[in-house]
Scaffold this active site. Structure first.
Site, PDB file in Angstrom:
ATOM      1  N   TYR A  35     -58.054 -49.056  24.970  1.00 43.45           N
ATOM      2  CA  TYR A  35     -59.184 -49.047  25.897  1.00 43.45           C
ATOM      3  C   TYR A  35     -58.723 -48.496  27.241  1.00 43.45           C
ATOM      4  CZ  TYR A  35     -62.962 -50.598  28.925  1.00 43.45           C
ATOM      5  OH  TYR A  35     -63.988 -50.643  29.828  1.00 43.45           O
ATOM      6  N   HIS A  41     -64.492 -38.131  31.056  1.00 43.20           N
ATOM      7  CA  HIS A  41     -64.898 -37.614  29.745  1.00 43.20           C
ATOM      8  C   HIS A  41     -64.906 -36.090  29.858  1.00 43.20           C
ATOM      9  CE1 HIS A  41     -67.774 -37.941  26.072  1.00 43.20           C
ATOM     10  NE2 HIS A  41     -67.228 -36.740  26.108  1.00 43.20           N
ATOM     11  N   HIS A  68     -73.140 -44.689  27.821  1.00 45.38           N
ATOM     12  CA  HIS A  68     -72.331 -43.734  27.058  1.00 45.38           C
ATOM     13  C   HIS A  68     -73.092 -42.446  26.746  1.00 45.38           C
ATOM     14  CE1 HIS A  68     -69.402 -46.930  26.665  1.00 45.38           C
ATOM     15  NE2 HIS A  68     -70.300 -47.699  26.091  1.00 45.38           N
ATOM     16  N   LYS A  70     -74.619 -38.851  28.438  1.00 54.21           N
ATOM     17  CA  LYS A  70     -74.366 -37.999  29.593  1.00 54.21           C
ATOM     18  C   LYS A  70     -75.607 -37.836  30.470  1.00 54.21           C
ATOM     19  CE  LYS A  70     -71.151 -35.614  26.565  1.00 54.21           C
ATOM     20  NZ  LYS A  70     -70.991 -34.462  25.650  1.00 54.21           N
ATOM     21  N   ASN A 122     -67.733 -32.245  17.967  1.00 49.68           N
ATOM     22  CA  ASN A 122     -69.113 -31.946  17.620  1.00 49.68           C
ATOM     23  C   ASN A 122     -69.177 -30.525  17.078  1.00 49.68           C
ATOM     24  OD1 ASN A 122     -70.936 -34.236  18.362  1.00 49.68           O
ATOM     25  ND2 ASN A 122     -69.843 -34.005  20.293  1.00 49.68           N
ATOM     26  N   ARG A 124     -71.306 -28.227  16.535  1.00 53.85           N
ATOM     27  CA  ARG A 124     -72.641 -27.685  16.802  1.00 53.85           C
ATOM     28  C   ARG A 124     -72.747 -27.277  18.269  1.00 53.85           C
ATOM     29  NH1 ARG A 124     -74.794 -31.723  19.806  1.00 53.85           N
ATOM     30  NH2 ARG A 124     -74.109 -33.868  19.384  1.00 53.85           N
ATOM     31  N   VAL A 127     -76.084 -29.987  24.190  1.00 55.67           N
ATOM     32  CA  VAL A 127     -77.071 -29.912  25.259  1.00 55.67           C
ATOM     33  C   VAL A 127     -76.515 -29.164  26.469  1.00 55.67           C
ATOM     34  CG1 VAL A 127     -78.312 -31.313  26.959  1.00 55.67           C
ATOM     35  CG2 VAL A 127     -78.320 -31.986  24.551  1.00 55.67           C
ATOM     36  N   ARG A 170     -79.474 -33.497  33.503  1.00 51.48           N
ATOM     37  CA  ARG A 170     -80.415 -33.776  32.422  1.00 51.48           C
ATOM     38  C   ARG A 170     -81.613 -34.521  33.017  1.00 51.48           C
ATOM     39  NH1 ARG A 170     -77.283 -35.297  26.848  1.00 51.48           N
ATOM     40  NH2 ARG A 170     -75.446 -33.960  27.112  1.00 51.48           N
TER      41      ARG A 170
END
Length: 292
Positions: A35, A41, A68, A70, A122, A124, A127, A170
């Site tokens: 942890y 990130h 968690h 974004k 990921n 793909r 976003v 976002r």
């Protein structure tokens, strides 16, 4: 996920996690990992073709999160220097070649005290891909289609230049000052910002009804410039010009983040948004009392 700080809490946490996982997924397998208390990130964008070529397009700092998930992303990361970027970027690109990966993808890490800890990949488009597009000038969606058609990448790693800075907000239909409560409903007025260095990706319009059973993100606001300060200044202006009526959005939270001196200096982690909201609560005006 459960955080365990003591040996005494471990057995109980494992038992609860196994029970919940079994009920939700039919699989009670549990694993443990280190942890990190205050990490960044950071993720690296990659492209790999059918001819054995793989490159990275630099990193995105996605540390500004809630639950968690974004909230804002930027590139390049204020936490990395050129040597660290080149080192981990080459490691990621080499891994893609050895794995014979194909297409666009993103390799995600937590970063703390100069060390990278792998989270996931990921496979793909994500976003936040416009952030990288504006920094590198490469259309990632187009390249993914070209790769799928069997075409070869038209450039090597040495051709990739990182000469700009970019940031994305976002815009979600949520109330950031009420535990991010979803805010579906009718958009009765919409005015999006524009101008040099400003990009808006959205599907909504004045008169659009946001349904309750859908992802809350209604737009992406991307600003870029020759350096981070220019990109941030453009973002501040664009957020002031972004007007949506009829629903609540995360725009006030983005403005709050942009004004924070620690964020302006690039000093933040995955815990930043939570702490900022906790500190700003007394500044949030109380809701008017309901009357008959």
């Amino acid at each position: 996920m459960r955080v365990v700080h003591t040996e005494a809490a471990l057995l109980n946490a494992v038992a609860l996690t196994k029970a919940e996982a079994k009920a939700a997924f039919g699989n009670d397998t549990v694993y443990m990992e280190k942890y990190l208390d205050n990490p960044r990130h950071i993720e690296f964008q990659v492209l790999a073709d059918t001819h054995g070529h793989a490159i990275h397009l630099g990193e995105r700092d996605c540390s500004l999160q809630r639950r968690h998930q974004k909230v804002m992303e930027e590139s390049p990361s204020p936490a990395l220097n050129n040597d660290a970027r080149a080192k981990i970027g080459e490691t990621v690109a080499r891994a893609m070649r050895e794995l014979k990966y194909l297409s666009a993808g993103t390799v995600e890490f937590l970063y703390e005290n100069g060390e990278f800890y792998f989270i996931e990949m990921n496979t793909r488009i994500q976003v936040e891909h416009p952030v990288t597009e504006e920094v590198t000038g490469i259309d990632i969606v187009k390249e993914q289609i070209r790769i799928a058609a069997g075409e070869e990448l038209g450039y090597d790693q040495k051709d990739i230049q990182f000469q700009k800075a970019s940031i994305e907000c976002r815009i979600n239909a949520e109330d950031p000052f009420n535990n991010f409560q979803p805010c579906p409903g009718l958009i009765d007025f919409l005015c999006v910002p524009g101008g040099h260095g400003v990009r808006v990706d959205t599907h909504v319009y004045a008169g659009y009804v946001i349904p309750p059973h859908y992802d809350s993100m209604i737009a992406k606001l991307i600003c870029y410039g020759r350096d981070r300060r220019t990109a941030l200044d453009r973002m501040s202006r664009a957020l002031d010009e972004f007007m949506i009526r009829g629903i609540k959005t995360t725009i006030p939270l983005h403005k709050l983040i942009l004004k924070d001196p620690n964020f302006r200096r690039g000093r933040y982690s995955t815990a930043f948004v939570e702490r900022l909201l906790a500190a700003s609560q007394p500044l949030v005006p109380p809701k008017p009392e309901e009357t008959d």
